[in-house]
Design an enzyme around this catalytic site. Structure first.
Site, PDB file in Angstrom:
ATOM      1  N   HIS A   1      40.878 -24.500 -22.427  1.00 12.96           N
ATOM      2  CA  HIS A   1      40.983 -23.557 -21.299  1.00 12.96           C
ATOM      3  C   HIS A   1      40.307 -24.088 -20.028  1.00 12.96           C
ATOM      4  O   HIS A   1      40.539 -23.539 -18.942  1.00 12.96           O
ATOM      5  CB  HIS A   1      40.344 -22.214 -21.646  1.00 12.96           C
TER       6      HIS A   1
ATOM      7  N   ASP B   1      46.620 -23.947 -31.128  1.00 10.15           N
ATOM      8  CA  ASP B   1      45.648 -22.861 -31.002  1.00 10.15           C
ATOM      9  C   ASP B   1      46.369 -21.529 -30.743  1.00 10.15           C
ATOM     10  O   ASP B   1      47.478 -21.493 -30.206  1.00 10.15           O
ATOM     11  CB  ASP B   1      44.699 -23.165 -29.847  1.00 10.15           C
TER      12      ASP B   1
END
Length: 353
Positions: A122, A159
């Site tokens: 992220h 993910d």
């Protein structure tokens, strides 16, 4: 032999006693590898990433800002906190994955897993978010291209959450292909199919958003029938994996249903892709995964798949019938894939069915 990066210093980063991204994630993995390792493995000692290595992905002012948090507790966003040792630990995580890919490159290990924290996918060029500070997988990809002469890198992100930082890093490039499966709607709200790359990168950013409930056969269908033919055309020379174990059944942040054996099958599928074009060069880095037992058991199966002799059919032992271990993908998946397949076929030849 498979290489493993793990170090108890990865437990030094701590965002608070009730945070799901906790030091216990490394503790349970370290205990498993010390007391009951599933395979013989070669331990790869991590080392801190250099500022120059971070600068391949992150803005210098942002790196300086993270450095300034050392010795303090500094909230970065609503769920990401830099603690007193976060700077040092984040450097070690990024550098640890670089060490992993370097050991694969020099042939001292066949493939590698970096069990590091904090996670990274992220993290954007100038922003920490989603438990992430430096984008470990993007930094390693840049290192391979700039420092090791690799011409094409495939990043596969399984993910639960979309890796917005990784997408951002390579969105306009064709030397790094980013392929992400992720639950939707979910944090961070990015990862729509229509974001397909820009300019030279058109067709090299591939998002597969999925509704909750997908199990082993669904993910394996995507890898074998969507990703594999694209990878065969792209011909990556190294495959990197953002390995998030939050798609496991029972993860507190997710709604997917992948079993430990499913993680092994996905790894086997990627290993086969790496054997075809990348001389077997494959390295995984830990991202999410917050149910500790599922995390431990999933990593065990990944390691077993990396060490298995030969490359068997990734789905040959899937049981028939319904449930998480079903042999056939769900009808819901076939509907959900329509937009992605239509988009991807603008650039890539994907067989029907």
């Amino acid at each position: 032999m498979t290489g493993v990066v793990i170090d108890r210093h990865f437990m030094d980063h701590d965002m608070g006693p009730f945070h799901v991204e906790s030091p216990a994630r490394i503790e349970i993995l370290a205990r498993m590898l010390e007391e009951d390792p599933p395979i013989p493995y070669r331990l790869i000692p991590p080392r801190p990433a250099t500022v120059a290595e971070l600068a391949g992905v992150h803005e210098p002012a942002y790196v300086d800002f993270v450095r300034s948090t050392a010795g303090q507790t500094v909230p970065m966003d609503m769920d990401t906190v830099a603690g007193p040792k976060t700077w040092d630990t984040a450097l070690l995580a990024a550098g640890g994955f670089i060490e992993a890919v370097d050991r694969v490159m020099d042939g001292s290990v066949s493939n590698a897993v970096a069990l590091v924290r904090p996670p990274g996918h992220h993290a954007e060029a100038s922003r920490a978010m989603g438990f992430c500070f430096f984008n470990n997988v993007a930094i390693a990809a840049e290192h391979l291209i700039r420092g090791r002469g690799i011409r094409r890198v495939l990043i596969v992100d399984w993910d639960l959450h979309h890796g917005n930082g990784t997408e951002q890093a390579f969105y306009g490039r064709r030397d790094v292909m980013y392929f992400s499966t992720h639950q939707t709607p979910l944090y961070p709200g990015t990862g729509a199919v229509r974001f397909f790359g820009h300019g030279e990168g058109f067709g090299y950013n591939l998002n597969v958003p999925l509704l909750a409930g997908k199990g082993d056969a669904d993910y394996l269908h995507i890898f074998e029938n969507v990703l594999a033919p694209i990878a065969a055309r792209f011909e990556p020379e190294f495959i990197l994996v953002s390995a998030g174990f939050d798609i496991a059944a029972g993860d507190p942040l997710g709604g997917m249903a992948v079993t430990p054996a499913g993680f092994g099958r996905l790894t086997g599928s990627l290993r086969a892709m790496a054997e075809r074009t990348a001389a077997g060069r494959l390295a995984l880095v830990l991202e999410g995964g917050y149910d500790l037992v599922s995390l431990r058991d999933g990593v065990r199966e990944v390691l077993a798949a990396l060490a298995r002799k030969g490359v068997a059919s990734a789905g040959e032992d899937l049981p028939t019938g319904g449930g998480p271990g079903a042999k056939s993908p769900s009808e819901a998946l076939r509907v959900e894939l329509r937009e992605a397949l239509a988009t991807f076929r603008r650039k890539w030849d994907i067989p029907a069915g």
